[in-house]
Write a protein that holds these residues in place. Structure first.
Motif, PDB file in Angstrom:
ATOM      1  N   LYS A  29       0.646  -1.142  -0.029  1.00 12.96           N
ATOM      2  CA  LYS A  29       0.038   0.049  -0.046  1.00 12.96           C
ATOM      3  C   LYS A  29       0.834   1.194   0.018  1.00 12.96           C
ATOM      4  O   LYS A  29       0.768   2.272  -0.655  1.00 12.96           O
ATOM      5  CB  LYS A  29      -0.793   0.131   1.063  1.00 12.96           C
ATOM      6  N   ARG A  30       1.654   1.407   0.914  1.00 16.45           N
ATOM      7  CA  ARG A  30       2.928   2.335   0.960  1.00 16.45           C
ATOM      8  C   ARG A  30       3.380   2.713  -0.411  1.00 16.45           C
ATOM      9  O   ARG A  30       3.531   3.712  -0.839  1.00 16.45           O
ATOM     10  CB  ARG A  30       3.863   2.193   2.088  1.00 16.45           C
ATOM     11  N   ARG A  31       4.097   1.567  -0.989  1.00 17.89           N
ATOM     12  CA  ARG A  31       4.575   1.731  -2.218  1.00 17.89           C
ATOM     13  C   ARG A  31       3.806   2.192  -3.576  1.00 17.89           C
ATOM     14  O   ARG A  31       4.015   2.924  -4.160  1.00 17.89           O
ATOM     15  CB  ARG A  31       5.235   0.255  -2.741  1.00 17.89           C
ATOM     16  N   PHE A  32       2.236   1.881  -3.512  1.00 20.96           N
ATOM     17  CA  PHE A  32       1.373   2.409  -4.254  1.00 20.96           C
ATOM     18  C   PHE A  32       1.254   3.837  -3.981  1.00 20.96           C
ATOM     19  O   PHE A  32       1.232   4.772  -4.858  1.00 20.96           O
ATOM     20  CB  PHE A  32       0.288   1.665  -4.424  1.00 20.96           C
ATOM     21  N   ASP A  33       0.951   4.419  -2.707  1.00 23.46           N
ATOM     22  CA  ASP A  33       0.838   5.611  -2.301  1.00 23.46           C
ATOM     23  C   ASP A  33       2.200   6.510  -2.729  1.00 23.46           C
ATOM     24  O   ASP A  33       1.825   7.751  -3.239  1.00 23.46           O
ATOM     25  CB  ASP A  33       0.708   5.689  -0.861  1.00 23.46           C
ATOM     26  N   ASP A  34       3.185   5.976  -2.656  1.00 21.30           N
ATOM     27  CA  ASP A  34       4.471   6.675  -2.813  1.00 21.30           C
ATOM     28  C   ASP A  34       4.654   6.718  -4.381  1.00 21.30           C
ATOM     29  O   ASP A  34       5.624   7.587  -4.722  1.00 21.30           O
ATOM     30  CB  ASP A  34       5.768   6.011  -2.265  1.00 21.30           C
ATOM     31  N   ALA A  35       4.298   6.074  -5.101  1.00 20.29           N
ATOM     32  CA  ALA A  35       4.435   5.918  -6.629  1.00 20.29           C
ATOM     33  C   ALA A  35       4.252   7.187  -7.426  1.00 20.29           C
ATOM     34  O   ALA A  35       3.168   7.793  -6.906  1.00 20.29           O
ATOM     35  CB  ALA A  35       3.830   4.661  -7.437  1.00 20.29           C
TER      36      ALA A  35
END
Length: 121
Positions: A29-35
């Motif tokens: 989730k964090r990686r998608f939010d940071d993308a």
């Protein structure tokens, strides 16, 4: 965990629903939010008891697995008339003899597979 990186190299707009949950869910989730903003839409659905509505919604089942033996999800996708786009692993190569499986090794072959299965392509 491979999906953010794989999508970053794909220009074809993709709408991805990730089914299931596990220990890496919060990091994902964090990686998608940071993308960086992209043409892709990704929804982390979580655990589901019935995959049929999701398969019926999709153009294809996407399995960017690192390891697989004989995934039941492939057979479920085929039962709903959906092809599978999967990592180039021996299990998926073996399954190609039984039904529609398009394998990829990187961005170029993934783009090709998505173009084949896309309802827009």
């Amino acid at each position: 965990d491979r999906i953010p990186e794989l999508l970053s190299d794909i220009e074809i707009p993709c709408e991805v629903k990730i089914l299931g949950s596990g220990p890496e869910e919060e990091d994902l989730k964090r990686r998608f939010d940071d993308a960086k903003p992209s043409a892709h839409t990704v929804e982390l659905v979580g655990r589901v008891d019935d995959v049929v509505p999701y398969l019926d919604w999709s153009d294809a089942a996407f399995m960017p697995s690192r390891n697989e033996l004989n995934p039941v999800f492939v057979w479920e996708a085929w039962a709903r008339g959906r092809p599978v786009v999967a990592t180039d692993l021996p299990a998926f190569e073996d399954l190609r003899t039984s039904g529609p499986v398009l394998t990829f090794t990187g961005a170029a072959s993934l783009r090709s597979a998505l173009g084949i299965v896309s309802s827009d392509g």
